[in-house]
Structure formats: C-alpha cells, structure tokens
Design a protein around this motif. Structure first.
Motif, PDB file in Angstrom:
ATOM      1  N   VAL A 155      58.559 -21.168  25.863  1.00  0.00           N
ATOM      2  CA  VAL A 155      58.077 -21.706  24.596  1.00  0.00           C
ATOM      3  C   VAL A 155      58.826 -21.130  23.388  1.00  0.00           C
ATOM      4  O   VAL A 155      59.092 -21.829  22.420  1.00  0.00           O
ATOM      5  CB  VAL A 155      56.557 -21.467  24.445  1.00  0.00           C
ATOM      6  CG1 VAL A 155      56.046 -21.964  23.107  1.00  0.00           C
ATOM      7  CG2 VAL A 155      55.806 -22.134  25.578  1.00  0.00           C
ATOM      8  N   THR A 156      59.181 -19.846  23.443  1.00  0.00           N
ATOM      9  CA  THR A 156      59.893 -19.205  22.333  1.00  0.00           C
ATOM     10  C   THR A 156      61.010 -18.333  22.879  1.00  0.00           C
ATOM     11  O   THR A 156      61.038 -18.002  24.065  1.00  0.00           O
ATOM     12  CB  THR A 156      58.963 -18.310  21.481  1.00  0.00           C
ATOM     13  OG1 THR A 156      58.446 -17.269  22.303  1.00  0.00           O
ATOM     14  CG2 THR A 156      57.835 -19.102  20.862  1.00  0.00           C
ATOM     15  N   GLY A 157      61.905 -17.946  22.014  1.00  0.00           N
ATOM     16  CA  GLY A 157      62.968 -17.020  22.392  1.00  0.00           C
ATOM     17  C   GLY A 157      63.969 -17.623  23.362  1.00  0.00           C
ATOM     18  O   GLY A 157      64.267 -18.811  23.317  1.00  0.00           O
ATOM     19  N   THR A 158      64.462 -16.778  24.267  1.00  0.00           N
ATOM     20  CA  THR A 158      65.494 -17.195  25.222  1.00  0.00           C
ATOM     21  C   THR A 158      64.943 -17.413  26.619  1.00  0.00           C
ATOM     22  O   THR A 158      65.657 -17.869  27.501  1.00  0.00           O
ATOM     23  CB  THR A 158      66.591 -16.130  25.330  1.00  0.00           C
ATOM     24  OG1 THR A 158      66.006 -14.919  25.820  1.00  0.00           O
ATOM     25  CG2 THR A 158      67.271 -15.887  24.006  1.00  0.00           C
ATOM     26  N   GLY A 159      63.663 -17.054  26.836  1.00  0.00           N
ATOM     27  CA  GLY A 159      63.102 -17.123  28.182  1.00  0.00           C
ATOM     28  C   GLY A 159      63.369 -15.850  28.964  1.00  0.00           C
ATOM     29  O   GLY A 159      63.028 -15.750  30.130  1.00  0.00           O
ATOM     30  N   LEU A 160      63.973 -14.868  28.306  1.00  0.00           N
ATOM     31  CA  LEU A 160      64.213 -13.539  28.873  1.00  0.00           C
ATOM     32  C   LEU A 160      63.751 -12.529  27.828  1.00  0.00           C
ATOM     33  O   LEU A 160      63.954 -12.743  26.639  1.00  0.00           O
ATOM     34  CB  LEU A 160      65.699 -13.316  29.160  1.00  0.00           C
ATOM     35  CG  LEU A 160      66.344 -14.265  30.158  1.00  0.00           C
ATOM     36  CD1 LEU A 160      67.863 -14.190  30.047  1.00  0.00           C
ATOM     37  CD2 LEU A 160      65.908 -13.906  31.565  1.00  0.00           C
ATOM     38  N   VAL A 161      63.138 -11.446  28.257  1.00  0.00           N
ATOM     39  CA  VAL A 161      62.709 -10.424  27.298  1.00  0.00           C
ATOM     40  C   VAL A 161      63.064  -9.034  27.806  1.00  0.00           C
ATOM     41  O   VAL A 161      63.148  -8.801  29.005  1.00  0.00           O
ATOM     42  CB  VAL A 161      61.185 -10.481  27.006  1.00  0.00           C
ATOM     43  CG1 VAL A 161      60.803 -11.792  26.369  1.00  0.00           C
ATOM     44  CG2 VAL A 161      60.364 -10.222  28.245  1.00  0.00           C
ATOM     45  N   HIS A 162      63.274  -8.129  26.870  1.00  0.00           N
ATOM     46  CA  HIS A 162      63.483  -6.720  27.181  1.00  0.00           C
ATOM     47  C   HIS A 162      62.105  -6.079  27.289  1.00  0.00           C
ATOM     48  O   HIS A 162      61.214  -6.395  26.500  1.00  0.00           O
ATOM     49  CB  HIS A 162      64.286  -6.063  26.059  1.00  0.00           C
ATOM     50  CG  HIS A 162      64.279  -4.586  26.108  1.00  0.00           C
ATOM     51  ND1 HIS A 162      65.064  -3.882  26.995  1.00  0.00           N
ATOM     52  CD2 HIS A 162      63.582  -3.676  25.417  1.00  0.00           C
ATOM     53  CE1 HIS A 162      64.849  -2.598  26.837  1.00  0.00           C
ATOM     54  NE2 HIS A 162      63.951  -2.450  25.868  1.00  0.00           N
ATOM     55  N   THR A 163      61.917  -5.219  28.260  1.00  0.00           N
ATOM     56  CA  THR A 163      60.641  -4.525  28.358  1.00  0.00           C
ATOM     57  C   THR A 163      60.817  -3.054  27.998  1.00  0.00           C
ATOM     58  O   THR A 163      61.876  -2.470  28.195  1.00  0.00           O
ATOM     59  CB  THR A 163      60.033  -4.609  29.778  1.00  0.00           C
ATOM     60  OG1 THR A 163      60.948  -4.032  30.700  1.00  0.00           O
ATOM     61  CG2 THR A 163      59.736  -6.027  30.157  1.00  0.00           C
ATOM     62  N   SER A 164      59.768  -2.495  27.472  1.00  0.00           N
ATOM     63  CA  SER A 164      59.739  -1.081  27.112  1.00  0.00           C
ATOM     64  C   SER A 164      58.420  -0.513  27.616  1.00  0.00           C
ATOM     65  O   SER A 164      57.431  -0.466  26.884  1.00  0.00           O
ATOM     66  CB  SER A 164      59.879  -0.940  25.598  1.00  0.00           C
ATOM     67  OG  SER A 164      60.009   0.408  25.254  1.00  0.00           O
TER      68      SER A 164
END
Length: 121
Positions: A70-79
C-alpha cells in the motif's frame, strides 16, 4: 506479494521493489523504473542484502506482517531494539532459524535519553 527487479533510468542502478508500487515510486523519483523481471516475495526469504551505507554487513530478508504493497517500496528495514513490531518479526525469524534453542536477548545500544549507552563497550 510480487516484486520486480527494476532499472533506474537516471542512476543506472538496479532496485528491488514491490511490483504494485512502481507507478507510485515513479511519481516520487525523478527517473523511470524499467522492470527487468518479477518474482514472488517468498523467493526473497532466507536471502540477504547489503546496506547502502555499510556494504560489509549482510542483512537477512525475512517476512513481517506489517509489510504491505500500500505504501513505500514493499520492503522495510527493521530495528528490533527500537520497535515492538520489529522486535516481534525479528524474534519470529530467529525462532525459525533455531527452533530448539533459546533466543538471545536483543541488545539496545541507546539509552532512555536517546544517547548511545556503554552496552557495546
């Protein structure tokens, strides 16, 4: 989700993005993203990527329920040390790697004031 390997027309770099996000990303970026191939998100699991600012570190790719098309690139960095959703996704990933072993504690190198602590010294 389906992902695409795309060519950035300005930087000539290759990027992996959620296929559904290509039109929205092209509106944000000053370049055209040309899809070269598509593949399932499942095929990315258990692979790694290099962080742009630290090419010496291999980072794992794993699934997380909050990653959407729905938003962004469909990939996220996790912390994992800085957010409960990230921590839960990281613990699930670690459990899948070592199902019969107790999980190590997550280290947080930032104190309550937002400054680096001495935990890594």
């Amino acid at each position: 989700m389906e992902y695409s390997l795309v060519h950035d027309s300005i930087t000539s770099t290759l990027l992996i993005v959620c296929t559904d996000r290509i039109p929205a990303l092209e509106q944000i970026l000053p370049s055209t993203l040309t899809p070269l191939t598509t593949f399932s998100g499942q095929s990315l699991l258990s692979t790694t990527y290099k962080m742009p600012l630290s090419s010496s570190l291999d980072c794992p790719i794993f699934a997380a329920p909050y990653v959407t098309s729905v938003t962004g690139t469909g990939l996220v960095h996790t912390s994992p040390a800085h957010g409960i959703e990230d921590w839960m996704a990281w613990r699930s990933y670690q459990s899948s790697l070592h199902p019969n072993e107790p999980l190590a504690d997550t280290i947080c190198a930032v104190d309550g004031a937002g400054k680096f602590s001495d935990v890594l010294e």
